[in-house]
Design an enzyme around this catalytic site. Structure first.
Site, PDB file in Angstrom:
ATOM      1  N   ASN A   1       7.794 -27.782  40.240  1.00  0.00           N
ATOM      2  CA  ASN A   1       7.936 -27.585  38.797  1.00  0.00           C
ATOM      3  C   ASN A   1       8.923 -28.583  38.196  1.00  0.00           C
ATOM      4  OD1 ASN A   1       6.203 -25.415  38.869  1.00  0.00           O
ATOM      5  ND2 ASN A   1       7.781 -23.851  38.695  1.00  0.00           N
TER       6      ASN A   1
ATOM      7  N   ARG B   1     -10.084 -28.232  35.447  1.00  0.00           N
ATOM      8  CA  ARG B   1      -9.497 -28.541  36.764  1.00  0.00           C
ATOM      9  C   ARG B   1     -10.505 -28.086  37.806  1.00  0.00           C
ATOM     10  NH1 ARG B   1      -4.461 -30.275  35.748  1.00  0.00           N
ATOM     11  NH2 ARG B   1      -3.285 -29.330  34.043  1.00  0.00           N
TER      12      ARG B   1
ATOM     13  N   ARG C   1      -4.146 -33.238  32.952  1.00  0.00           N
ATOM     14  CA  ARG C   1      -3.028 -33.957  33.566  1.00  0.00           C
ATOM     15  C   ARG C   1      -2.904 -33.679  35.065  1.00  0.00           C
ATOM     16  NH1 ARG C   1       1.645 -32.457  30.322  1.00  0.00           N
ATOM     17  NH2 ARG C   1       1.171 -34.182  28.929  1.00  0.00           N
TER      18      ARG C   1
ATOM     19  N   HIS D   1     -10.269 -27.428  26.719  1.00  0.00           N
ATOM     20  CA  HIS D   1      -9.600 -26.498  27.621  1.00  0.00           C
ATOM     21  C   HIS D   1     -10.356 -25.176  27.739  1.00  0.00           C
ATOM     22  CE1 HIS D   1      -5.884 -24.062  28.833  1.00  0.00           C
ATOM     23  NE2 HIS D   1      -5.944 -25.016  29.733  1.00  0.00           N
TER      24      HIS D   1
ATOM     25  N   TYR E   1      -4.333 -17.374  40.761  1.00  0.00           N
ATOM     26  CA  TYR E   1      -4.088 -17.201  39.328  1.00  0.00           C
ATOM     27  C   TYR E   1      -4.787 -15.941  38.839  1.00  0.00           C
ATOM     28  CZ  TYR E   1      -2.651 -22.172  39.049  1.00  0.00           C
ATOM     29  OH  TYR E   1      -2.025 -23.384  39.208  1.00  0.00           O
TER      30      TYR E   1
ATOM     31  N   ARG F   1       4.855 -15.501  30.366  1.00  0.00           N
ATOM     32  CA  ARG F   1       5.290 -15.949  31.695  1.00  0.00           C
ATOM     33  C   ARG F   1       6.300 -17.089  31.625  1.00  0.00           C
ATOM     34  NH1 ARG F   1       3.405 -20.102  34.915  1.00  0.00           N
ATOM     35  NH2 ARG F   1       1.564 -20.362  33.604  1.00  0.00           N
TER      36      ARG F   1
ATOM     37  N   HIS G   1      -1.891 -15.923  34.492  1.00  0.00           N
ATOM     38  CA  HIS G   1      -2.551 -17.009  33.778  1.00  0.00           C
ATOM     39  C   HIS G   1      -3.434 -16.533  32.628  1.00  0.00           C
ATOM     40  CE1 HIS G   1      -5.369 -20.588  33.513  1.00  0.00           C
ATOM     41  NE2 HIS G   1      -4.202 -21.180  33.543  1.00  0.00           N
TER      42      HIS G   1
END
Length: 711
Positions: free
Chosen positions: A55, A389, A419, A449, A482, A578, A606
């Site tokens: 992170n 992703r 990314r 997204h 997730y 979160r 998530h």
């Protein structure tokens, strides 16, 4: 009064907002708390140590680098909480250093000792037996030495290029003439950071002891031991590890691009040469070597982190793969819901009623099977899907390719700007194109997204559309870790909305209004504020008014201002956020009716859920968008209503309300910006929300769906 932008701007006071960057750091502090949580098994704590460092790497590559770019460009625009880029950088460094000290001290004094107690040894060279040293040195000569390249630095050879996040040795050597030279050696990334000694040296079983044992040595330690082989005829005076972090958030000039794929590929190449934003060095490195690195990397002392320990501890995640179940949390196996675990065509099941899945408690397999069945079903005419992703070995992409080979119309939007997944997505985009799939790379100025699939099928009563829409990516690996919610539906209005979005993504259709979906950048902010305004109306009438939002991040100032207004009007607001939260709760006269918690546990929270009581006619949406400007204004996002009465009840009671009861992994946000545990003294029993769901989710949904099926 309508909550217009002008009306809400009265709340735009720096004192009403937390800083985004410091809020993120507090999130990573919660990860640090899990890393040092003695109630967790050893390998799970090591997992959280790795997550903490991963992170932090990304934070420096993206957020810190962005602030430093602003400073270099003399941009001094204030954030909504009133800070300049320089002020934010100072706060970041002041916050990060104590956290690094804490986690390294814990690693050195607690984790290493507990590993030893469990017969997992991370050894120094001087702790090894002679035969082990000999075997490792032979391994170095055969396997490591050939891939190492000493790079000298002198007037004839410029300072070597150093790649992002690579671990290197800074070395000072002295030749036979007494001349001193600087050199650099990169620790190869093709080898694991921790070498398993007992795989290299076959250890004997002693005294009949068959207990599991694992012995490791840091790859860097073995290289350091053998440095004389790399500099024959020279004396090694100094050898110290260092690691750099580069700016990887390079700007893409989309509006000038003829081919977005080529631009992204070039961007990936250029990312390697982004400016250095952080230098990590061992605390044994002398000042003159640090100064040499600072000068040649073109940074300042403020960019240096001096570390008491091994650099780049994100790599310790490899220890989590050790086959020792007793040192990990008890594993669980996602189940396939009763309604889809039958010998019946998936499309006929969906046509009867919507099917909801909650991953990872529910298996991701039905999603894969949905694409697989669509690819082979002779009645399926077309498949359309968004991929954000994808993952490295995607069964979904393989089924899409098979569908195209069977002459079905297949259109896929592959978001190349996801990314750190760009290279993977480019690979799959090219593979899809080779198979004849119509691939769209995304829209200028927007990331896609939204998580959607549309299947068009020829049936007896005409063409029928089926949709899968979710809060999570089409990635089987992350679906195990997730928490996400998705639905399969044949609802005509939802399918029509999904179809309209695909027409917008692949053609020139203009998005304007929708039947049921909430879509960014069209109307997400407006609809959410409309729902908030509705609760304000009921509160003014003396009726119950209640909002629950479950998000990864809450940053958007307009939505925060609307929540402040709702709080002042007496609306009860409960937020489960979160990560980043820029809203300040529990301030008298501003947010006294707002409570914020964050849950950091074994699974990554998530799913995004938006709940409004609506005078008893409860509104519940699940979606892909967090409440950040980028999600509301610069991304294509989709939120879908949960309309089935039983599904709605399940999510409200077993997800939202149960999360709010958590007193084991939930932390409560204070007006100071700090988080404290949701103390169990206020509750009759301990509630770990994720563990409760692992035990109860399938049981309850099976019962409900089975009863529905009977009726």
């Amino acid at each position: 009064m309508e909550l217009t932008k002008e009306y809400l701007s009265q709340y735009f006071n720096p004192k009403n907002f937390f800083n985004r960057e410091t809020s993120w750091l507090e999130f990573n502090r919660r990860v640090l708390q899990e890393a040092t949580n003695t109630n967790l098994p050893l390998l799970d704590r090591i997992k959280f140590i790795s997550i903490f460092f991963s992170n932090l790497d990304e934070f420096y590559m993206i957020r810190v680098s962005g602030l430093k770019e602003q400073v270099r460009a003399n941009i001094f625009e204030l954030t909504i909480d009133g800070l300049t880029p320089i002020e934010q950088l100072k706060i970041i460094e002041k916050t990060v250093q104590p956290m690094l000290n804490e986690i390294y001290e814990y690693w050195n004094k607690v984790i290493l000792q507990e590993l030893r107690e469990n017969r997992i040894f991370i050894c120094n060279m001087d702790e090894l037996e002679a035969r082990e040293k000999e075997a490792l040195n032979q391994y170095f000569t055969k396997e490591i030495f050939p891939v190492l390249t000493p790079l000298a630095f002198d007037p004839g050879r410029p300072f070597p290029y150093i790649s992002n996040l690579s671990l290197s040795f800074a070395i000072l050597v002295e030749n036979s003439k007494g001349e001193k030279h600087f050199a650099r050696i990169k620790v190869p990334t093709i080898l694991p950071r921790l070498l398993r000694i007992d795989h290299i040296v076959k250890l004997e079983q002693r005294n009949g002891n068959t207990n599991f044992t694992a012995k490791f040595i840091w790859l860097g330690d073995l290289i350091k031991e053998n440095l004389p082989k790399l500099f024959p005829g020279n004396k090694i005076l100094e050898a110290h590890r260092f690691r750099i972090t580069r700016n990887t958030d390079l700007e893409i000039q989309e509006d000038e691009a003829d081919d977005l794929l080529e631009v992204i590929e070039e961007n990936i190449k250029q990312r390697k040469f982004g400016s250095v934003v952080r230098l990590e060095v061992q605390n044994t490195m002398p000042d003159f070597m640090i100064d040499t690195l600072i000068e040649n990397l073109e940074i300042t002392r403020n960019d240096v982190h001096i570390i008491d320990g091994n650099l780049g501890l994100s790599d310790v995640i490899q220890l989590y793969d050790l086959p020792i179940p007793s040192l990990k949390e008890k594993s669980f196996h996602p189940s396939i819901p009763y309604i889809v675990d039958r010998e019946e065509n998936i499309f006929s099941l969906i046509k009867k009623k919507d099917i909801m899945l909650h991953h990872p408690y529910d298996s991701f397999t039905p999603v894969i099977e949905f694409i697989k069945e669509a690819s082979v079903d002779p009645d399926v005419l077309a498949i359309k899907q968004t991929l954000y992703r994808i993952g490295q070995d995607s069964p979904i992409v393989k089924y899409l390719i098979e569908a195209a080979e069977r002459k079905k119309q297949v259109a896929v939007l592959v978001e190349l700007k996801a990314r750190f997944d760009e290279e993977n997505n480019i690979y799959w985009a090219k593979e899809l194109e080779k198979a004849g799939v119509h691939v769209v790379y995304g829209l200028v100025g927007l990331k896609t997204h939204a998580k959607m699939t549309l299947v068009v099928r020829k049936e007896i009563d005409g063409v029928q559309r089926y949709a899968h829409i979710s809060t999570g990516n089409y990635n089987p690996e992350t679906a195990k870790l997730y928490t996400d919610i998705g639905i399969f539906t044949a609802d005509e209005k939802i399918c029509s909305d999904v179809s309209e979005i695909f027409n917008f993504l692949t053609g020139y259709s203009e998005l304007k209004q929708f039947n049921k979906l909430i879509v960014s950048p069209i109307n997400t902010r407006e609809k959410i504020i409309e729902f908030i305004e509705n609760e304000i109306k009921y509160a003014r009438q003396g009726k119950k008014a209640h909002i629950i939002l479950k998000l990864n991040a809450l940053v958007d100032p307009l939505i925060i201002a609307a929540l402040y207004k709702a709080s002042q009007e007496g609306v009860k607001i409960e937020l489960i956020v979160r990560g980043i939260c820029c809203l300040i709760p529990q301030i008298q006269g501003l947010s006294e009716n707002i409570r914020v918690i964050s849950i950091v546990g074994r699974l990554l929270e998530h799913n995004r859920l938006y709940y409004f009581y609506n005078n008893g006619k409860e509104i519940l949406y699940a979606g892909s968008a967090d409440f950040m400007q980028r999600n509301l204004d610069r991304r294509v996002e989709a939120a879908f209503p949960i309309e089935n009465t039983e599904y709605k009840k399940i999510i409200i009671e077993n997800v939202l309300l149960k999360a709010l009861e958590d007193n084991q992994k939930a932390r409560v946000l204070l007006p100071t910006g700090k988080y404290v545990f949701n103390h169990k003294v206020f509750y009759e029993q301990n509630v770990n929300y994720q563990e409760w769901l692992i035990r109860h989710w399938t049981k309850q949904t099976i019962s409900i769906l089975h009863n529905e099926n009977k009726t």
